[in-house]
Scaffold this active site. Structure first.
Site, PDB file in Angstrom:
ATOM      1  N   GLU A 180      11.863  -1.246   2.731  1.00 29.15           N
ATOM      2  CA  GLU A 180      10.871  -2.105   2.065  1.00 29.15           C
ATOM      3  C   GLU A 180       9.724  -1.276   1.481  1.00 29.15           C
ATOM      4  O   GLU A 180       8.550  -1.568   1.681  1.00 29.15           O
ATOM      5  CB  GLU A 180      10.327  -3.158   3.041  1.00 29.15           C
ATOM      6  CG  GLU A 180      11.405  -4.109   3.540  1.00 29.15           C
ATOM      7  CD  GLU A 180      10.860  -5.359   4.240  1.00 29.15           C
ATOM      8  OE1 GLU A 180       9.720  -5.311   4.734  1.00 29.15           O
ATOM      9  OE2 GLU A 180      11.582  -6.373   4.278  1.00 29.15           O
ATOM     10  N   GLU A 249      18.368  -8.741   4.117  1.00 28.10           N
ATOM     11  CA  GLU A 249      17.736  -9.528   5.183  1.00 28.10           C
ATOM     12  C   GLU A 249      17.681 -10.994   4.782  1.00 28.10           C
ATOM     13  O   GLU A 249      16.821 -11.392   4.006  1.00 28.10           O
ATOM     14  CB  GLU A 249      16.320  -9.014   5.494  1.00 28.10           C
ATOM     15  CG  GLU A 249      16.308  -7.636   6.131  1.00 28.10           C
ATOM     16  CD  GLU A 249      14.921  -7.212   6.634  1.00 28.10           C
ATOM     17  OE1 GLU A 249      14.005  -8.061   6.657  1.00 28.10           O
ATOM     18  OE2 GLU A 249      14.777  -6.034   6.993  1.00 28.10           O
TER      19      GLU A 249
END
Ligand SMILES: *[C@@H]1O[C@H](CO)[C@@H](O)[C@H](O)[C@H]1NC(C)=O
Ligand SMILES: *[C@@H]1O[C@H](CO)[C@@H](O)[C@H](O)[C@H]1NC(C)=O
Ligand SMILES: *[C@@H]1O[C@H](CO)[C@@H](O)[C@H](O)[C@H]1NC(C)=O
Length: 723
Positions: A180, A249
């Site tokens: 991320e 995710e």
């Protein structure tokens, strides 16, 4: 000649053996394994959040649930507790975990990072890294890059030497570098760009034979695949047209924070989001989490609860979380029936009505699969497709693997059984207690210094606790001694909990929250003429796991600390001498262990301490028969830590009651956010704490609880979780 020929044959033979397994590759449609495009269904299971004894069952249940892939982070802090000292044992035996996944016939997506985030202490970075001279985290910084490369190379070479990458015959089909990073790169600009380019190049140079991904990072350089994380990802497109659309995710729920309500995500909306992704060219999705598990010991991030249940398809205890588990299992079956059409065609999209959408996949070989959608969050729809009528509840998708038969609808739940529940198995334990005194500045293992010091710098995170001790002398002519208007003590802290003791007695407690970890203690203090001891017990509840500039993060009493209402007005105590003691007395004596627990005098019966701060409790119990999952109900206790046979169950904090508004029966339809569906208001954020079966002996198990601010252990009971 003959000899050479045989050698040549052997070389040819070896060459053909190795070429049986092609490297894993990708194209715009999908990940390609052994020449086949695949729809891959994946789930996150973090090995240190369960025990090795639980792993086989969890992995098997994941397989039964239709998963192809298990995804995990690699937890650097657990593997390298001090520089160059490695730990790959017990819950950190990653090789064993990966081999168990392989034995079950599943693949692995290894997110090496090494930044994990994951609501894990310090995001998975070892705390010693903060003290490497000149370090700046996750940017173009030489000391950081050197440490990161060292660890990534260590993990990759371990995996290679165990033949765990797919081209070697192993289960790892994909790996991740960083995590991320997009939002950070966007925020810090040029050094961030340079760092991610370096990270990608370094990773590719390790030549692992399987694709690398960089999640949530639009700028991921080739050949890295950029992927999506979120509650919904159907609108995501990778940064190059030749990369597959992947969702690393799929948030199956959300984490619980101490002080917060318990979030949940309805199964209908979760299934809807996945079906929406797949009908829009998505070919890989991973539930974060599939099994969330437990933040044992002190592994959770700042203010993160010990339970990492996450409302995942498998609950913290490893049992199916129904109806979610069954509903997703049926979804996966339906998607797999569509796989031949999905991997070999693009969808043809039509809009038969308001809020209605039809996606048809038709392959040249004749396979046909259709997804019928009703996006209306309120109204059901009758949708006509190829002269047939289909009933779609609001906010739902029907899957037709043969373009005729509806085998699944995301809002029609067929599970009829009951949910898992907690039942008391034993209670009324016979407790012993030991209460600590506040430490004295003359104790050994204390350190006296001018000024207030930052907490983590002093503790190096070896304990949650740091004592700040000082004293003030009160002259007998102080006005407040006559008026009874006690002076006001003010102490500013960077977090996270502060207990103020005056002359050994608890005078007050303040604590922060995940959103607001900083705190100020403001309280009248009962001082007497002469020397008064001020003892501040500062408590860190995990270190942050997300954000910028880890090297600058602080905790503890940074000041100012002042005393007002004196004859002189306000006295500033900030710059005077403070004495520091790391950890509690019980921690130094190892009261959680059998050997250590005999080093103090415990009391019981009518002498048992209740509602007394700084108290240790101890009891013995026999394991309940059978193999049900177990937990401890900590109702009546407030805050501290729990151990069984010397193993830390984690931090308990039932004294932190959930304020705010809940929605115990929230409507699945409509866009989900992490605050949409909450439960548990007016109750402790976490009442039950998981006790792994494998930590118990048949009889005489030692349960130890440390209470910071005072509880009553008579309410503690052992519970089992059954479906
Ligand atoms: C699927 O991918 C193809 C090729 O990139 C693209 O043309 C098409 O618009 C995509 N369809 C959807 C529904 O995303
Ligand atoms: C951290 O501790 C060291 C001594 O161990 C000290 O020199 C340094 O000033 C401290 N830094 C902070 C920010 O407190
Ligand atoms: C628990 O034991 C029962 C009976 O021996 C067995 O059928 C069941 O599969 C076991 N469950 C687990 C989770 O091991």
């Amino acid at each position: 000649m003959l000899r050479i020929n045989i050698l040549g044959l052997i070389v040819l033979f070896l060459f053909s053996l190795s070429s049986v397994r092609a490297a894993v590759t990708y194209d715009d449609k999908a990940i390609i394994i052994n020449g086949n495009r695949r729809i891959l269904i994946s789930g996150s299971i973090h090995y240190p959040r369960s025990t090795p004894e639980m792993w086989p069952d969890i992995i098997q249940t994941a397989k039964n649930g239709g998963l192809d892939v298990i995804q995990t982070y690699v937890f650097w802090d657990g593997h390298e507790p001090s520089p160059g000292t490695y730990n790959f044992e017990g819950r950190f035996d990653i090789i064993k975990f990966i081999k168990l996944v392989q034995q079950a016939g599943l693949y692995v997506n290894l997110r090496i990072g090494p930044y994990a985030c994951a609501e894990w202490n310090f995001g998975g970075f070892p705390v010693w890294l903060k003290y490497v001279p000149g370090i700046e985290f996750r940017t173009d910084n030489q000391p950081f890059k050197a440490a990161m490369q060292g660890f990534v190379e260590k993990i990759v070479s371990m995996m290679k030497s165990e033949n765990l990458f797919e081209p070697q015959g192993g289960p790892i089909i994909m790996s991740q570098i960083e995590n991320e990073y997009g939002p950070i790169e966007w925020e810090i600009g040029a050094p961030g760009k340079a760092y991610s380019a370096w990270a990608a190049k370094m990773a590719v140079g390790l030549d692992i034979g399987v694709p690398w991904i960089m999640c949530k990072q639009e700028t991921a350089p080739d050949p890295m695949i950029d992927t999506c994380n979120g509650f919904y990802c159907e609108g995501f497109t990778p940064n190059k047209p030749y990369k597959p659309k992947m969702w690393t995710e799929v948030w199956s729920g959300w984490y619980t924070q101490f002080g917060g309500a318990i979030p949940y995500r309805p199964a209908e909306d979760l299934a809807f989001s996945v079906a929406r992704f797949v009908q829009n060219n998505g070919s890989f999705f991973n539930y974060y989490m599939y099994h969330g598990g437990t933040n044992f010991g002190r592994t959770s991030g700042r203010f993160i609860a010990t339970s990492y249940n996450f409302d995942a398809p498998l609950d913290e205890y490893g049992l199916p979380n129904e109806p979610k588990w069954s509903h997703l299992t049926n979804l996966h079956k339906a998607i797999k029936q569509c796989e031949p059409a999905l991997v070999s065609s693009y969808p043809i999209v039509t809009w038969p009505g308001n809020n209605q959408e039809v996606h048809v996949f038709k392959s040249q070989s004749g396979a046909c699969a259709a997804f019928l959608s009703n996006y209306d969050p309120t109204f059901a729809a009758k949708l006509t497709f190829q002269n047939m009528e289909y009933d779609l509840p609001p906010w739902s998708i029907s899957i037709l693997p043969d373009c005729k038969t509806e085998v699944y609808n995301t809002a029609k739940i067929s599970f009829k059984g009951s949910k898992a529940k907690m039942t008391t198995v034993s209670s009324g334990f016979s407790w012993q207690s030991y209460t600590e005194n506040t430490p004295s500045a003359d104790d050994k293992d204390t350190l006296a210094m001018q000024n207030l010091w930052e907490q983590v710098n002093v503790t190096r995170d070896s304990s949650d606790y740091l004592w700040y001790l000082t004293q003030v002398e009160i002259a007998s002519d102080e006005g407040f001694l006559k008026s009874g208007e006690w002076p006001l003590l003010t102490a500013m802290s960077a977090g996270h909990v502060l207990h103020v003791f005056i002359n050994g007695r608890l005078s007050g407690t303040v604590y922060g929250s995940l959103d607001n970890p900083k705190l100020t203690y403001n309280g009248k203090v009962n001082l007497r003429a002469g020397i008064n001891k001020i003892s501040l017990l500062s408590v860190a509840v995990g270190l942050p796991n997300v954000g910028l500039h880890y090297e600058t993060w602080n905790a503890g009493v940074l000041g100012p600390v002042t005393l007002s209402g004196l004859n002189e007005g306000t006295a500033d105590l900030t710059k005077q001498t403070w004495t520091y003691k790391v950890g509690t007395k019980g921690e130094s004596l190892k009261l959680d262990s059998i050997a250590g627990s005999s080093s103090v005098q415990w009391v019981e019966g009518s002498l048992l301490a209740k509602k007394t701060p700084l108290t240790w409790y101890k009891t013995r119990f026999d394991a309940p028969t059978g193999n049900d999952s177990l937990g401890i109900d900590m109702l009546g206790m407030t805050k501290g830590e729990i151990w069984i046979n010397g193993e830390s169950i984690g931090r308990h904090w039932p004294g932190y009651t959930v304020k705010g508004k809940c929605n115990d029966d929230c409507n699945y339809a409509g866009t989900f956010t992490e605050t949409k569906c909450l439960t548990g208001c007016g109750q402790p954020s976490q009442r039950w704490y998981h006790v792994p079966r494998s930590w118990l002996k048949e009889s005489g198990n030692m349960l130890v609880v440390f209470e910071e601010w005072g509880g009553d252990p008579s309410g503690i009971s052992l519970v089992k979780r059954t479906a």
